[in-house]
Structure formats: structure tokens, C-alpha cells
Design an enzyme around this catalytic site. Structure first.
Site, PDB file in Angstrom:
ATOM      1  N   LYS A  11      46.589   0.535 -34.042  1.00 56.65           N
ATOM      2  CA  LYS A  11      47.105   1.525 -33.093  1.00 56.65           C
ATOM      3  C   LYS A  11      47.435   0.852 -31.762  1.00 56.65           C
ATOM      4  O   LYS A  11      46.623   0.095 -31.213  1.00 56.65           O
ATOM      5  CB  LYS A  11      46.093   2.638 -32.852  1.00 56.65           C
ATOM      6  CG  LYS A  11      46.549   3.674 -31.817  1.00 56.65           C
ATOM      7  CD  LYS A  11      45.490   4.736 -31.575  1.00 56.65           C
ATOM      8  CE  LYS A  11      44.392   4.286 -30.635  1.00 56.65           C
ATOM      9  NZ  LYS A  11      44.814   4.252 -29.211  1.00 56.65           N
ATOM     10  N   ARG A  70      32.738   7.530 -34.588  1.00 64.60           N
ATOM     11  CA  ARG A  70      31.627   6.743 -34.074  1.00 64.60           C
ATOM     12  C   ARG A  70      30.606   6.506 -35.188  1.00 64.60           C
ATOM     13  O   ARG A  70      30.005   7.470 -35.679  1.00 64.60           O
ATOM     14  CB  ARG A  70      30.949   7.460 -32.895  1.00 64.60           C
ATOM     15  CG  ARG A  70      31.820   7.558 -31.649  1.00 64.60           C
ATOM     16  CD  ARG A  70      32.042   6.179 -31.035  1.00 64.60           C
ATOM     17  NE  ARG A  70      32.817   6.221 -29.808  1.00 64.60           N
ATOM     18  CZ  ARG A  70      34.138   6.103 -29.731  1.00 64.60           C
ATOM     19  NH1 ARG A  70      34.844   5.956 -30.850  1.00 64.60           N
ATOM     20  NH2 ARG A  70      34.760   6.131 -28.577  1.00 64.60           N
ATOM     21  N   ASP A  90      63.995  18.603 -25.677  1.00 64.84           N
ATOM     22  CA  ASP A  90      64.311  18.321 -27.080  1.00 64.84           C
ATOM     23  C   ASP A  90      65.140  17.054 -27.253  1.00 64.84           C
ATOM     24  O   ASP A  90      64.836  16.206 -28.093  1.00 64.84           O
ATOM     25  CB  ASP A  90      65.070  19.502 -27.699  1.00 64.84           C
ATOM     26  CG  ASP A  90      64.269  20.793 -27.652  1.00 64.84           C
ATOM     27  OD1 ASP A  90      63.079  20.739 -27.274  1.00 64.84           O
ATOM     28  OD2 ASP A  90      64.833  21.848 -27.980  1.00 64.84           O
ATOM     29  N   ASN A  91      66.201  16.924 -26.480  1.00 67.58           N
ATOM     30  CA  ASN A  91      67.102  15.805 -26.638  1.00 67.58           C
ATOM     31  C   ASN A  91      66.408  14.480 -26.348  1.00 67.58           C
ATOM     32  O   ASN A  91      66.617  13.476 -27.047  1.00 67.58           O
ATOM     33  CB  ASN A  91      68.314  15.967 -25.720  1.00 67.58           C
ATOM     34  CG  ASN A  91      69.413  14.974 -26.037  1.00 67.58           C
ATOM     35  OD1 ASN A  91      69.901  14.921 -27.162  1.00 67.58           O
ATOM     36  ND2 ASN A  91      69.805  14.184 -25.052  1.00 67.58           N
ATOM     37  N   THR A  92      65.560  14.462 -25.326  1.00 67.51           N
ATOM     38  CA  THR A  92      64.850  13.237 -24.962  1.00 67.51           C
ATOM     39  C   THR A  92      63.865  12.840 -26.052  1.00 67.51           C
ATOM     40  O   THR A  92      63.743  11.648 -26.392  1.00 67.51           O
ATOM     41  CB  THR A  92      64.126  13.422 -23.624  1.00 67.51           C
ATOM     42  OG1 THR A  92      65.091  13.737 -22.618  1.00 67.51           O
ATOM     43  CG2 THR A  92      63.377  12.167 -23.222  1.00 67.51           C
ATOM     44  N   ARG A  98      36.908   1.266 -29.779  1.00 69.95           N
ATOM     45  CA  ARG A  98      35.800   0.571 -29.120  1.00 69.95           C
ATOM     46  C   ARG A  98      34.713   0.070 -30.068  1.00 69.95           C
ATOM     47  O   ARG A  98      34.218  -1.046 -29.870  1.00 69.95           O
ATOM     48  CB  ARG A  98      35.200   1.466 -28.030  1.00 69.95           C
ATOM     49  CG  ARG A  98      35.986   1.423 -26.740  1.00 69.95           C
ATOM     50  CD  ARG A  98      35.562   2.503 -25.754  1.00 69.95           C
ATOM     51  NE  ARG A  98      36.087   3.819 -26.138  1.00 69.95           N
ATOM     52  CZ  ARG A  98      35.986   4.898 -25.384  1.00 69.95           C
ATOM     53  NH1 ARG A  98      35.375   4.838 -24.210  1.00 69.95           N
ATOM     54  NH2 ARG A  98      36.490   6.052 -25.771  1.00 69.95           N
ATOM     55  N   MET A 112      52.059   7.342 -28.707  1.00 66.79           N
ATOM     56  CA  MET A 112      52.772   7.620 -27.462  1.00 66.79           C
ATOM     57  C   MET A 112      52.664   9.080 -27.013  1.00 66.79           C
ATOM     58  O   MET A 112      53.022   9.412 -25.896  1.00 66.79           O
ATOM     59  CB  MET A 112      54.251   7.248 -27.612  1.00 66.79           C
ATOM     60  CG  MET A 112      54.501   5.748 -27.753  1.00 66.79           C
ATOM     61  SD  MET A 112      54.178   4.826 -26.230  1.00 66.79           S
ATOM     62  CE  MET A 112      52.526   4.198 -26.550  1.00 66.79           C
ATOM     63  N   LYS A 113      52.210   9.944 -27.916  1.00 63.82           N
ATOM     64  CA  LYS A 113      52.038  11.369 -27.584  1.00 63.82           C
ATOM     65  C   LYS A 113      53.256  11.923 -26.830  1.00 63.82           C
ATOM     66  O   LYS A 113      53.148  12.466 -25.728  1.00 63.82           O
ATOM     67  CB  LYS A 113      50.768  11.590 -26.772  1.00 63.82           C
ATOM     68  CG  LYS A 113      49.490  11.170 -27.506  1.00 63.82           C
ATOM     69  CD  LYS A 113      48.270  11.457 -26.667  1.00 63.82           C
ATOM     70  CE  LYS A 113      46.993  11.074 -27.394  1.00 63.82           C
ATOM     71  NZ  LYS A 113      46.817   9.592 -27.463  1.00 63.82           N
ATOM     72  N   LEU A 114      54.409  11.821 -27.450  1.00 65.77           N
ATOM     73  CA  LEU A 114      55.650  12.228 -26.801  1.00 65.77           C
ATOM     74  C   LEU A 114      55.664  13.727 -26.513  1.00 65.77           C
ATOM     75  O   LEU A 114      55.188  14.538 -27.299  1.00 65.77           O
ATOM     76  CB  LEU A 114      56.844  11.890 -27.698  1.00 65.77           C
ATOM     77  CG  LEU A 114      57.068  10.426 -28.074  1.00 65.77           C
ATOM     78  CD1 LEU A 114      58.325  10.295 -28.932  1.00 65.77           C
ATOM     79  CD2 LEU A 114      57.156   9.542 -26.853  1.00 65.77           C
TER      80      LEU A 114
END
Length: 232
Positions: free
Chosen positions: A37, A180, A71-73, A210, A65-67
Site C-alpha cells: 500500500k 493488530r 465527477d469529472n476530476t 506499523r 488516495m481516497k479520491l
């Protein structure tokens, strides 16, 4: 299921400050882990080019990236991510954004993942942010919307994996961060689960950062987690 199969279900979070340190981690995990990741921290330090290098080397990459944008972008961003050849990409589970992303990725091998509720958030955090749903209800709502939008999978906390799996069925990925191993610190994660319990709950992939990259012996830490996954 063989250990090699679980190596494709363990996603090692390269939450490290530099590409050089990420390269070291990948070398140390060679032959153990194959899926990595890359999130904001590394992406903003040259990690996107490093992602391309990993893909060229036959590794799988989860681009976290959690976009979320108009919409277009979103669509234009997804089109360029498709060209990178990564395996998975995250975006926030807003219906319009998901539909735009699905259209942009149509025909490609990219798995789009809908982020439901961050594992660092609990009901109090959601109320402060203005949501009327508790965490579990919001996760379920967004999982249904992800399925309806045609997404490839859902990202949720492991304690919600069973409920999400019931909603999305067997074909979609259920990716769980906040993993964890027993006896390790939770850090800033609030909704966590052990590797074995997450697999039993229906998770298809576990994201572990981690507990592996912060370990003195990264290979041993990764092998232990894979062994826990096999036990399930």
C-alpha cells in the site's frame, strides 16, 4: 490455502517517510510479501513513481488516495491511475464519485475500493463531523451504495467485515485496515481486530502497516501475520 495464497491477501502498508526507506522494507520482505500500500505520506515523497517501479517488478500496489472531487476530476484521475497498472485504488464512498470512477475504469483490471468510515473514527467523531448515523449504520449504507455503483470492493474496519460481506456478496473485495496482531498496541486506530478474526469475519485482504514496517524483524512480523491468517 497455502501461505503463498495468503501473501496476496496481506497488503503491507509502506507508511514510511521516504522512498529509500520503502525500498529497504520491500527488499527485507522479498519472498514473503507481494502486495504493498502507498498512501499520502509516501506518495508526496516520490511514491507514485515508486509505485510504477513496484508494478514493473511484478508487485501488486494498493494506491490509497481516497479520491473525492467533482465527477469529472475523479474520472480523469482514475483514467491516469489505470495507466499506472496498479491493482487497487481507494476513493471515498460518495455515490456520484463512485459512479464516475466506475465509468472511468470500465474495461480495466483496476479494482476500485470504496472507503466507508475511517478506522480512526468512532461514533463521537462522526457526530462531531455532522453525521446522524453511527459508524456501523454508515458503513452498511455505504457498502450498499458501493455495490449499487459497481465498485470492486469496500474498505471497512474489520469489526464490520461480516456485515459488509453479507451486503456485498462473495464477488467484491472486503479490505480491512486497522489490523493488530494480539498483544500489539492499537495506536490511533479505534476499531481493530486480529488477522485471524478479520479473515473469519469475511475480509478478503488485510492492510497491515506499523506492526510490520515498524517491527525490528519485518520478515518475522509478516510471516507471523500470514500464519495467523492461515489459522483462520
Amino acid at each position: 490455502m497455502a501461505a503463498t495464497d495468503f501473501a496476496d491477501r496481506l497488503i503491507v502498508g509502506l507508511d514510511l517517510p521516504t522512498v529509500a526507506e520503502a525500498e529497504t522494507a520491500v527488499r527485507e520482505l522479498d519472498g514473503i510479501a507481494r502486495f504493498y500500500k502507498i498512501g499520502y505520506r509516501l506518495a508526496f515523497a516520490g511514491g507514485l513513481d515508486f509505485a510504477r517501479d513496484l508494478v514493473a517488478d511484478g508487485k501488486k500496489v494498493f494506491l490509497d488516495m481516497k479520491l473525492l472531487d467533482i465527477d469529472n476530476t475523479v474520472a480523469e484521475g482514475v483514467e491516469n491511475v489505470v495507466r499506472m497498472g496498479v491493482t487497487m485504488l481507494t476513493l471515498h464512498a460518495y455515490p456520484k464519485a463512485m459512479r464516475s470512477a466506475v465509468d472511468a475504469a470500465e474495461g480495466s483490471a483496476l479494482t476500485l475500493l470504496a472507503v466507508t468510515v475511517l478506522t480512526s473514527m468512532d461514533n463521537r467523531d462522526l457526530a462531531e463531523a455532522g453525521y446522524s448515523f453511527d459508524a456501523h449504520a454508515l458503513v452498511e449504507r455505504r457498502a450498499r451504495q458501493a455495490r449499487e455503483a459497481g465498485m470492486g470492493g469496500v474498505v471497512c474496519a474489520a469489526p464490520e467485515a461480516a456485515a459488509v460481506r453479507n451486503i456485498v456478496g462473495t464477488d467484491m473485495a472486503v479490505v480491512t485496515p486497522g489490523i493488530r496482531p494480539a498483544g500489539t498496541a492499537h495506536g490511533d486506530q479505534k476499531r481493530v481486530m486480529t488477522p485471524a478474526d478479520a479473515i473469519r469475519a469475511g475480509a478478503s485482504h488485510l492492510v497491515v502497516a506499523r506492526p510490520i514496517v515498524g517491527a525490528r524483524d519485518r520478515r518475522a512480523a509478516a510471516q507471523k501475520i500470514i500464519a495467523e491468517m492461515q489459522q483462520a
